[in-house]
Design a protein around this motif. Structure first.
Motif, PDB file in Angstrom:
ATOM      1  N   ALA A 116      43.284  34.731  37.613  1.00  0.00           N
ATOM      2  CA  ALA A 116      44.386  34.005  38.259  1.00  0.00           C
ATOM      3  C   ALA A 116      44.739  34.675  39.586  1.00  0.00           C
ATOM      4  O   ALA A 116      44.911  34.005  40.620  1.00  0.00           O
ATOM      5  N   SER A 117      44.840  35.996  39.577  1.00  0.00           N
ATOM      6  CA  SER A 117      45.202  36.740  40.793  1.00  0.00           C
ATOM      7  C   SER A 117      44.129  36.613  41.870  1.00  0.00           C
ATOM      8  O   SER A 117      44.432  36.566  43.063  1.00  0.00           O
ATOM      9  N   THR A 118      42.871  36.572  41.438  1.00  0.00           N
ATOM     10  CA  THR A 118      41.769  36.537  42.402  1.00  0.00           C
ATOM     11  C   THR A 118      41.674  35.174  43.081  1.00  0.00           C
ATOM     12  O   THR A 118      41.542  35.096  44.302  1.00  0.00           O
ATOM     13  N   VAL A 119      41.749  34.097  42.304  1.00  0.00           N
ATOM     14  CA  VAL A 119      41.661  32.778  42.954  1.00  0.00           C
ATOM     15  C   VAL A 119      42.879  32.505  43.825  1.00  0.00           C
ATOM     16  O   VAL A 119      42.794  31.745  44.793  1.00  0.00           O
ATOM     17  N   LEU A 120      44.028  33.120  43.472  1.00  0.00           N
ATOM     18  CA  LEU A 120      45.218  32.957  44.313  1.00  0.00           C
ATOM     19  C   LEU A 120      45.229  33.990  45.442  1.00  0.00           C
ATOM     20  O   LEU A 120      46.152  34.022  46.248  1.00  0.00           O
ATOM     21  N   CYS A 149      47.967  42.003  43.174  1.00  0.00           N
ATOM     22  CA  CYS A 149      47.871  41.538  41.784  1.00  0.00           C
ATOM     23  C   CYS A 149      46.478  41.859  41.229  1.00  0.00           C
ATOM     24  O   CYS A 149      46.337  42.271  40.076  1.00  0.00           O
ATOM     25  N   VAL A 150      45.451  41.674  42.046  1.00  0.00           N
ATOM     26  CA  VAL A 150      44.083  42.003  41.626  1.00  0.00           C
ATOM     27  C   VAL A 150      43.987  43.489  41.281  1.00  0.00           C
ATOM     28  O   VAL A 150      43.462  43.868  40.230  1.00  0.00           O
ATOM     29  N   LYS A 151      44.518  44.333  42.164  1.00  0.00           N
ATOM     30  CA  LYS A 151      44.474  45.784  41.915  1.00  0.00           C
ATOM     31  C   LYS A 151      45.184  46.130  40.601  1.00  0.00           C
ATOM     32  O   LYS A 151      44.688  46.935  39.812  1.00  0.00           O
ATOM     33  N   TYR A 152      46.335  45.547  40.410  1.00  0.00           N
ATOM     34  CA  TYR A 152      47.087  45.829  39.190  1.00  0.00           C
ATOM     35  C   TYR A 152      46.269  45.470  37.944  1.00  0.00           C
ATOM     36  O   TYR A 152      46.169  46.264  37.002  1.00  0.00           O
ATOM     37  N   HIS A 153      45.662  44.283  37.943  1.00  0.00           N
ATOM     38  CA  HIS A 153      44.895  43.863  36.763  1.00  0.00           C
ATOM     39  C   HIS A 153      43.577  44.631  36.639  1.00  0.00           C
ATOM     40  O   HIS A 153      43.093  44.841  35.531  1.00  0.00           O
ATOM     41  N   LEU A 154      43.018  45.060  37.770  1.00  0.00           N
ATOM     42  CA  LEU A 154      41.818  45.907  37.697  1.00  0.00           C
ATOM     43  C   LEU A 154      42.156  47.238  37.026  1.00  0.00           C
ATOM     44  O   LEU A 154      41.430  47.709  36.151  1.00  0.00           O
TER      45      LEU A 154
END
Lengths: 115, 115, 115, 115, 115, 115
Positions: E55-59, E64-69
């Motif tokens: 979700a973070s990547t397509v948006l 947000c990407v870093k956090y989920h990574l």
């Protein structure tokens, strides 16, 4: 807007045929990649389908949501699993996702009632 | 959703008239700019139309896509030129563009068959 | 944020190498398609580059804008042609495009001054 | 990324001057409209500024957010009014707005501490 | 832009504290929901984390990407699982996702090298 | 697409009931927050409604726009106030907002004519 499963699939199939018959190399390859990306790999197909569903939901693409709902349904994903994925999408994507959530619920009902 | 050219143009014209009759200065000027931006300049009108088409496609605005398809058609752009532009839009904007591509193909067919 | 052409190209090349070395089939093919989509076809390369630029600008992707500005520059597109394309992008995408327009202008200046 | 008020304003002013000096009619008129749209009308300037802030926040444009925060601050809007607007933006736009909320809070602190 | 894990976490923690100290009820509850949404449920935490990542990547939200990574890394997800998720995101979201993919790869390297 | 006020409200209410009956905690809380966020606070309800309208318009969510138009209408906001808000949204969000503006005007007319 009709949310019928059959109508959705028919239109989708008819137009995909037209697009692929047109022989634009870039578009054909993107369609081809789309099949490959959701095949079993390091992640199983159910997880990948949910990833496709969440991506489609936050990007608010109703037709993409319907497609991934139908595939999820056919793969045997349970409604509560699908709804948890949709919940994450609604939180990440915000309340503008809610109208798409309504149509997703309606389409899931249609998937269940046509079986 | 009907994809008829006439229906699209009629609704568009009727509502544009209502909006412009309302005399909101900002909105009127934006409408006016829209006409100017696609006029011949350092770039020719065909190129500009394709730029508008690609912008509309990646932003996934069906009505904007239809508008630029119709103008492209009337300017004499060939289908393969339009499709190459749509291919770039699908690659840059991703597979969520595909449902809009289906409707674009259908609308182009309607443009051809009404002539 | 530095807007240096060399720094941008170095980081881009280094990370692209890492990504491609990783051998994820989907990602590699998308990179490959990206090269193909902008090759001469029914539309010439200059027009395609401007289509990529406008798509990148309305989607507000600074790195994509820089990439297409550099390719446009190397293809010999004139500043006024590029600016007309950016003008269409700003109109279609709205005033939220303006901060990206500032960085695009700065990057173009850097392209001109490094020659 | 530096969040300094002075640095932000200097870069913004310098690049706006460059863009406007370039005499692209479309871009100049869009800049001009931007000034007009936020002037007193049926809605007062404070309300309009908050509308601009919320639009910028849900579209996740940091520079636009900073601009509207600074104008809001200069118009005498209170922090709790601004934060309520940002809260609506975060709800409507989803948790992907949160990183922009962090930078908005930091910038507001900088606005307060420079006075 | 620095991509250091420590720097990212420190800024994130500091600003989250400021935001939560501000006691805006809507924002506090959204933060709270964010914790709940990724907890074990019908779907396991690893799957949910990948959903958040996609979700973070397509948006296209780098933070947000870093956090989920980072959370994915700490949960023991393997790089090839994460990369398959990122591949789906790049296909669905298009080539404008690629610059974010570069930064995601760099951040993952930093996560691995700091252990 | 029908733009009837009654039809819109009926579908919305029916599907919201289904969604809430499903008892997904995250989704229920987001619905609940949505009610709270637009309640009187540091900002009055009319201002908040316009903030919701502008957020919905720039994010191009027709159903969200209709919802906020109806609430605005019921709160006694005047058409020229609503139109100024829509004008800001069109400027910030660009000409791709215009098709949504047409549907917003039509829906407002329907709100007025049903009274």
């Amino acid at each position: 807007m009709s949310n019928s499963v059959q109508e959705f699939n028919d239109y989708r199939a008819k137009m995909n045929d037209k697009i692929l018959a047109d022989n634009n190399k870039i578009i054909k390859r993107i369609f081809n990649l789309d099949t490959n990306a959701f095949a079993e790999g390091a992640l199983d197909v159910k997880t990948k389908e949910l990833l496709g569903l969440v991506a489609s939901t936050v990007l608010r693409c109703d037709d993409c949501v319907k497609y991934h709902l139908e595939t999820s349904y056919n793969l045997g994903l349970k409604k509560e699993e699908v709804v948890e994925a949709l919940g994450i999408a609604t939180l990440v994507g915000g309340t503008i996702v809610i109208p798409h959530l309504r149509r997703a619920y309606e389409f899931w009902d249609n998937l269940e009632s046509q079986s």
